[in-house]
Design a protein around this motif. Structure first.
Motif, PDB file in Angstrom:
ATOM      1  N   MET A  96       0.826  -1.193   0.000  1.00 25.39           N
ATOM      2  CA  MET A  96       0.000   0.000   0.000  1.00 25.39           C
ATOM      3  C   MET A  96       0.865   1.250   0.000  1.00 25.39           C
ATOM      4  N   GLY A  97       1.764   1.344   0.931  1.00 26.18           N
ATOM      5  CA  GLY A  97       2.563   2.556   1.040  1.00 26.18           C
ATOM      6  C   GLY A  97       3.993   2.212   1.360  1.00 26.18           C
ATOM      7  N   ASP A  98       4.793   3.251   1.409  1.00 28.36           N
ATOM      8  CA  ASP A  98       6.197   3.058   1.732  1.00 28.36           C
ATOM      9  C   ASP A  98       6.372   2.927   3.230  1.00 28.36           C
ATOM     10  N   ASN A  99       7.271   2.074   3.623  1.00 26.01           N
ATOM     11  CA  ASN A  99       7.623   1.980   5.032  1.00 26.01           C
ATOM     12  C   ASN A  99       8.727   2.986   5.296  1.00 26.01           C
ATOM     13  N   VAL A 100       8.445   3.920   6.187  1.00 27.04           N
ATOM     14  CA  VAL A 100       9.401   4.968   6.487  1.00 27.04           C
ATOM     15  C   VAL A 100       9.763   4.866   7.960  1.00 27.04           C
ATOM     16  N   ILE A 101      11.027   4.997   8.241  1.00 29.68           N
ATOM     17  CA  ILE A 101      11.482   4.983   9.629  1.00 29.68           C
ATOM     18  C   ILE A 101      11.752   6.427  10.025  1.00 29.68           C
ATOM     19  N   TYR A 102      11.013   6.883  11.042  1.00 28.62           N
ATOM     20  CA  TYR A 102      11.168   8.246  11.523  1.00 28.62           C
ATOM     21  C   TYR A 102      12.064   8.248  12.756  1.00 28.62           C
ATOM     22  N   PRO A 103      12.773   9.341  12.957  1.00 30.04           N
ATOM     23  CA  PRO A 103      13.588   9.439  14.177  1.00 30.04           C
ATOM     24  C   PRO A 103      12.703   9.439  15.417  1.00 30.04           C
ATOM     25  N   ALA A 104      13.218   8.916  16.510  1.00 30.41           N
ATOM     26  CA  ALA A 104      12.459   8.838  17.758  1.00 30.41           C
ATOM     27  C   ALA A 104      11.981  10.220  18.200  1.00 30.41           C
TER      28      ALA A 104
END
Length: 108
Positions: free
Chosen positions: A1-9
């Protein structure tokens, strides 16, 4: 469905804090002036002859009643079931019927 993005804590914690502040600012029944209080203040202002105060309090009462009605309507919408438009078997059969303006050819 969408992109998996890792955001900073830090970004996640900042977003959670933002959501918590926004929820804390939502009006609830305890934050709104009660109709009884405003009605009593209107009566007092009328007895004292404070016509400007009477008008202002009536405007406040009208706004408070409107806001309470909006909150009640929103709560009612949230607690009621939503029809998602899933057709019944009768409706499906009616949709597949040939309309009078389209002629079907025999043997097709």
């Amino acid at each position: 469905m969408g992109d998996n993005v890792i955001y900073p804590a830090e970004a996640i914690e900042a977003h959670r804090a933002f959501i918590a502040r926004r929820r804390a600012l939502r009006p609830n029944g305890h934050d709104l002036p009660t109709s009884d209080n405003l009605i009593a203040r209107i009566a007092e202002a009328e007895c004292e002859g404070w016509l400007g105060e009477v008008e202002g309090l009536r405007v406040s009462l009208s706004g408070a009643e409107e806001k309470i009605a909006q909150l009640d309507a929103r709560q009612e919408r949230r607690s009621s079931k939503v029809f998602l438009g899933v057709p019944s078997c009768d409706q499906i059969g009616a949709r597949t019927a040939v309309s009078p303006d389209h002629e079907s050819t025999p043997g097709a």
